[in-house]
Design an enzyme around this catalytic site. Structure first.
Site, PDB file in Angstrom:
ATOM      1  N   ARG A 288       0.818  -1.214   0.000  1.00 31.49           N
ATOM      2  CA  ARG A 288       0.000   0.000   0.000  1.00 31.49           C
ATOM      3  C   ARG A 288       0.855   1.270   0.000  1.00 31.49           C
ATOM      4  O   ARG A 288       0.501   2.268  -0.578  1.00 31.49           O
ATOM      5  CB  ARG A 288      -0.937  -0.001   1.210  1.00 31.49           C
ATOM      6  CG  ARG A 288      -2.178  -0.851   0.985  1.00 31.49           C
ATOM      7  CD  ARG A 288      -3.031  -0.903   2.229  1.00 31.49           C
ATOM      8  NE  ARG A 288      -2.250  -1.448   3.344  1.00 31.49           N
ATOM      9  CZ  ARG A 288      -2.682  -1.519   4.587  1.00 31.49           C
ATOM     10  NH1 ARG A 288      -3.867  -1.059   4.897  1.00 31.49           N
ATOM     11  NH2 ARG A 288      -1.928  -2.030   5.540  1.00 31.49           N
ATOM     12  N   GLY A 289       1.997   1.213   0.706  1.00 28.92           N
ATOM     13  CA  GLY A 289       2.840   2.406   0.835  1.00 28.92           C
ATOM     14  C   GLY A 289       3.848   2.490  -0.307  1.00 28.92           C
ATOM     15  O   GLY A 289       4.604   1.548  -0.546  1.00 28.92           O
TER      16      GLY A 289
ATOM     17  N   ASP B 186      -3.890  -1.831  -2.890  1.00 25.05           N
ATOM     18  CA  ASP B 186      -4.511  -2.331  -1.667  1.00 25.05           C
ATOM     19  C   ASP B 186      -5.242  -3.614  -2.058  1.00 25.05           C
ATOM     20  O   ASP B 186      -6.285  -3.568  -2.709  1.00 25.05           O
ATOM     21  CB  ASP B 186      -5.490  -1.276  -1.140  1.00 25.05           C
ATOM     22  CG  ASP B 186      -6.261  -1.766   0.078  1.00 25.05           C
ATOM     23  OD1 ASP B 186      -6.147  -2.966   0.430  1.00 25.05           O
ATOM     24  OD2 ASP B 186      -6.997  -0.951   0.672  1.00 25.05           O
ATOM     25  N   VAL B 187      -4.690  -4.749  -1.664  1.00 31.45           N
ATOM     26  CA  VAL B 187      -5.237  -6.017  -2.172  1.00 31.45           C
ATOM     27  C   VAL B 187      -6.555  -6.428  -1.510  1.00 31.45           C
ATOM     28  O   VAL B 187      -7.078  -7.496  -1.800  1.00 31.45           O
ATOM     29  CB  VAL B 187      -4.208  -7.179  -2.089  1.00 31.45           C
ATOM     30  CG1 VAL B 187      -3.198  -7.058  -3.198  1.00 31.45           C
ATOM     31  CG2 VAL B 187      -3.542  -7.241  -0.727  1.00 31.45           C
TER      32      VAL B 187
ATOM     33  N   ASN C  55       0.889 -12.950   1.185  1.00 36.18           N
ATOM     34  CA  ASN C  55       1.596 -12.629   2.424  1.00 36.18           C
ATOM     35  C   ASN C  55       0.952 -11.465   3.170  1.00 36.18           C
ATOM     36  O   ASN C  55       1.015 -11.412   4.387  1.00 36.18           O
ATOM     37  CB  ASN C  55       3.057 -12.309   2.067  1.00 36.18           C
ATOM     38  CG  ASN C  55       3.777 -11.639   3.208  1.00 36.18           C
ATOM     39  OD1 ASN C  55       4.071 -12.277   4.215  1.00 36.18           O
ATOM     40  ND2 ASN C  55       4.036 -10.352   3.075  1.00 36.18           N
TER      41      ASN C  55
ATOM     42  N   TYR D 224      -6.765 -11.272  14.431  1.00 36.15           N
ATOM     43  CA  TYR D 224      -5.687 -11.795  13.583  1.00 36.15           C
ATOM     44  C   TYR D 224      -5.723 -13.328  13.606  1.00 36.15           C
ATOM     45  O   TYR D 224      -5.671 -13.983  12.565  1.00 36.15           O
ATOM     46  CB  TYR D 224      -4.335 -11.280  14.098  1.00 36.15           C
ATOM     47  CG  TYR D 224      -3.146 -11.832  13.355  1.00 36.15           C
ATOM     48  CD1 TYR D 224      -2.794 -11.327  12.105  1.00 36.15           C
ATOM     49  CD2 TYR D 224      -2.381 -12.870  13.890  1.00 36.15           C
ATOM     50  CE1 TYR D 224      -1.705 -11.840  11.410  1.00 36.15           C
ATOM     51  CE2 TYR D 224      -1.298 -13.385  13.202  1.00 36.15           C
ATOM     52  CZ  TYR D 224      -0.962 -12.872  11.966  1.00 36.15           C
ATOM     53  OH  TYR D 224       0.107 -13.385  11.281  1.00 36.15           O
TER      54      TYR D 224
ATOM     55  N   LYS E  15      -6.593 -15.994  10.576  1.00 41.42           N
ATOM     56  CA  LYS E  15      -5.668 -17.032  10.083  1.00 41.42           C
ATOM     57  C   LYS E  15      -6.321 -18.422  10.106  1.00 41.42           C
ATOM     58  O   LYS E  15      -6.024 -19.266   9.261  1.00 41.42           O
ATOM     59  CB  LYS E  15      -4.367 -17.006  10.883  1.00 41.42           C
ATOM     60  CG  LYS E  15      -3.512 -15.758  10.609  1.00 41.42           C
ATOM     61  CD  LYS E  15      -3.127 -15.634   9.125  1.00 41.42           C
ATOM     62  CE  LYS E  15      -2.175 -14.493   8.848  1.00 41.42           C
ATOM     63  NZ  LYS E  15      -1.893 -14.307   7.410  1.00 41.42           N
TER      64      LYS E  15
ATOM     65  N   THR F  37       9.694  -8.913  13.425  1.00 41.48           N
ATOM     66  CA  THR F  37       9.037  -7.992  12.486  1.00 41.48           C
ATOM     67  C   THR F  37       8.212  -6.964  13.261  1.00 41.48           C
ATOM     68  O   THR F  37       7.947  -7.141  14.458  1.00 41.48           O
ATOM     69  CB  THR F  37       8.062  -8.754  11.561  1.00 41.48           C
ATOM     70  OG1 THR F  37       7.086  -9.402  12.385  1.00 41.48           O
ATOM     71  CG2 THR F  37       8.768  -9.796  10.702  1.00 41.48           C
TER      72      THR F  37
END
Lengths: 335, 238
Positions: free
Chosen positions: B35-36, B60-61, B87, B154, B158, B189
């Site tokens: 997106r960025g 933006d997927v 991902n 989240y 998943k 991360t």
């Protein structure tokens, strides 16, 4: 050439999946090799196909080719028709006279210059100020699908795709395969029908103001991959049928026929005009929509069926309320 | 065209970026999106310095029109796609009990993390099915298999991604297109920092978990779940 008119109520205005929940919920008028007519639902098409038959589909995907444009305060519409190079397209300008020696302004400060005539009147060639993937990105972000006057809702680009479309490049949906779902294609495969793909990037089918493309002057980029050519040869060798899904597939396959009558792998541009006098060499059947009287697609059908029989079938379709155009009902013609 | 092509969503940072670098080193042409714009361009420059062919598209997927644009530009440039790695995902708020979870944030995380692999896979599939081969790898998490307190939407998403992958793997069995999931394990991360801000143990570098993805790009596996940090790079899951 063909005398009939399509009543307003037979223009399909809404895709079947919106009206009836699934895209295969349209009707099928089949004409067999004895020129007998059958009326079915499209998802019963398996009744007309045999194990070993090969269905050839055009997996060109539709891009959104309609761009807003301006010169000073004057605004108009550009419809892209055919990619010529990474920076250049043939296009139709819809609107009043343009100053041809001044740049056309598009969104995001992108510009285009008219550099000459297109392959036929009234198309022009446009040279853009950006190229390649940047130009395609721009077209996707700013373009809209071509929506003709019988469509009253701004359906999204998704609506103008077949489920199997993959190779971007058509400016209008190759709509003959629109009614197929993956579920129906799987059903056909389970029966032993084989599938193969070609690409032919369809250009504009109408130039407004009652002007229609002449196929002789309407080049389209196409590709018949090696695997498809082999499957066609194998199908014909074993006495089975090659069924083209759409007039674009007929045009591509007939353009790939060698002087020995075999289909060879090929990538190029075709200007082939298949009409009444043309002898079809590569195809044994055609699945298509219902066409307008002026459209060259309708002329192609007379290469599969005598004009009188075709018109008789079309009159029955009109009587029975079959729907026309890209969201409409389907017509299977077997030779 | 003999060059193999991989597309990776959310490729500007973390695991996505590490995967893009490792696939580029293996000679893949790459389609990447994020997106960025700034970080995406950084990632694209880094890949090009490695000699990789890259198409980087800001997208933006979770938006089907962005997915259409991204995948079409990659197909137009490279002629086809061999490997898709879904991902991109978001974590949402940090550790939060479900009972405290803001409703809008819950909806947003579920929609983002489940819709994006659905949309991208649906768009990529026609090309893969036409060429009768393709590998789709969906990134999951340990909390996509085990419910753990405070991992919130989240974790729920998943579980959804694993369900989506299992169904699609079953539907595509025999087609030549394969769908598998990979749990990369805990990595150093930004997302992990959000999920476990007080983490006091050592975390894997994203670059250390890529082997299983490279394996799945060309293997015959379908409908399997792999744990990257217990994957033996010689080709066996241990």
């Amino acid at each position: 050439m063909h005398a009939f008119s399509i009543p307003e109520n037979l223009n399909a205005q809404t895709p079947a999946e919106i009206v009836r929940g699934r895209r295969d919920q349209v009707r099928l008028l089949s004409i067999d090799k004895d020129q007998q007519l059958f009326h079915n639902n499209f998802n019963e098409i398996d009744q007309f196909l045999n194990p070993g038959d090969l269905l050839v589909l055009n997996n060109s995907r539709t891009i959104p080719p309609v761009l807003e444009a301006s010169q000073g305060n004057h605004t108009f519409e550009i419809r892209l028709s055919r990619k010529r190079s990474s920076t250049s397209w043939e296009a139709l300008v819809v609107g009043d006279f343009l100053a041809i020696d001044r740049p056309i302004q598009l969104e995001e400060k992108v510009e285009a210059m008219i550099t000459g005539h297109g392959s036929e009147h009234p198309l022009v060639t446009l040279e853009f100020s950006i190229s390649g993937s940047n130009l395609l990105d721009f077209i996707y972000r700013n373009g809209e699908p071509v929506r003709y006057e019988y469509i009253h809702r701004p359906f999204s680009l998704d609506t103008y795709q077949t489920v199997y479309g993959s190779v971007p490049g058509s400016v209008e949906m190759p709509s003959a395969g629109r009614a197929f779902t993956w579920g129906l294609l799987e059903k056909l495969k389970r029966k032993g029908v084989r599938l193969a793909f070609i690409q032919l990037h369809a250009g504009l089918s109408y130039y407004e103001k009652d002007r229609w493309p002449n196929p002789n002057n309407h080049p389209e980029a196409f590709c018949v991959p090696e695997a498809t050519a082999e499957l066609i040869q194998d199908t014909r060798r074993t006495g089975n049928r090659v069924i083209a899904v759409g007039t674009t597939v007929v045009r591509a396959l007939e353009s790939a026929v060698t002087s020995h009558g075999e289909v060879e792998p090929i990538e190029g541009t075709t200007r082939l005009y298949v009409d009444e006098g043309y002898t079809i060499a590569a195809v044994d059947g055609l699945l298509t929509g219902f066409h307008e009287p002026e459209a060259s697609h309708l002329h192609m059908l007379t290469a599969f069926l005598p004009k009188k029989k075709l018109m008789s079938a079309y009159h029955q379709a009109l009587e029975k309320g079959y729907l026309w155009h890209e969201f409409g009902d389907m017509n299977l013609i077997l030779k | 065209m003999n060059r193999r092509v991989a597309i990776i969503t959310g490729a500007s940072k973390g695991l996505g970026r590490a995967l893009a670098l490792s696939f580029a080193k293996e000679g893949y042409a790459l389609g990447i999106c994020a997106r960025g714009e700034e970080k995406l361009e950084d990632a694209a420059s880094e890949l090009e310095e490695l000699g990789g062919e890259v198409v980087a598209v800001r997208a933006d997927v979770t938006e089907s029109s962005d997915v259409e644009r991204f995948v079409s530009i990659v197909e137009d440039r490279f002629g086809g796609i061999d490997v898709l790695i879904n991902n991109a995902s978001k974590f949402g708020p940090g550790p939060t009990l479900l009972a405290d979870y803001p409703t809008d944030a819950f909806r947003d995380v579920i929609e983002t993390n489940i819709m994006n692999p659905f949309l991208v896979t649906k768009r990529v599939l026609p090309g893969m099915l036409a060429q009768k081969q393709g590998s789709i790898i969906n990134v999951t998490s340990e909390v996509g298999k085990y419910g753990v307190a405070e991992w919130g939407a989240y974790s729920v998403s998943k579980f959804g991604v694993e369900g989506l992958s299992a169904i699609w793997a079953d539907e595509l069995e025999g087609s030549g297109v394969r769908v598998n999931v990979v749990d990369p394990g805990e990595m150093d991360t930004v997302m992990h920092e959000t999920a476990l801000p007080d983490c006091d143990y050592e975390l894997a570098d994203p670059a250390d978990v890529v082997d299983v993805f490279l394996h799945l790009a060309t293997s015959k596996d379908n409908g399997e779940r792999f744990e990257a940090q217990s994957f033996d790079a010689k080709g066996a899951s241990v």
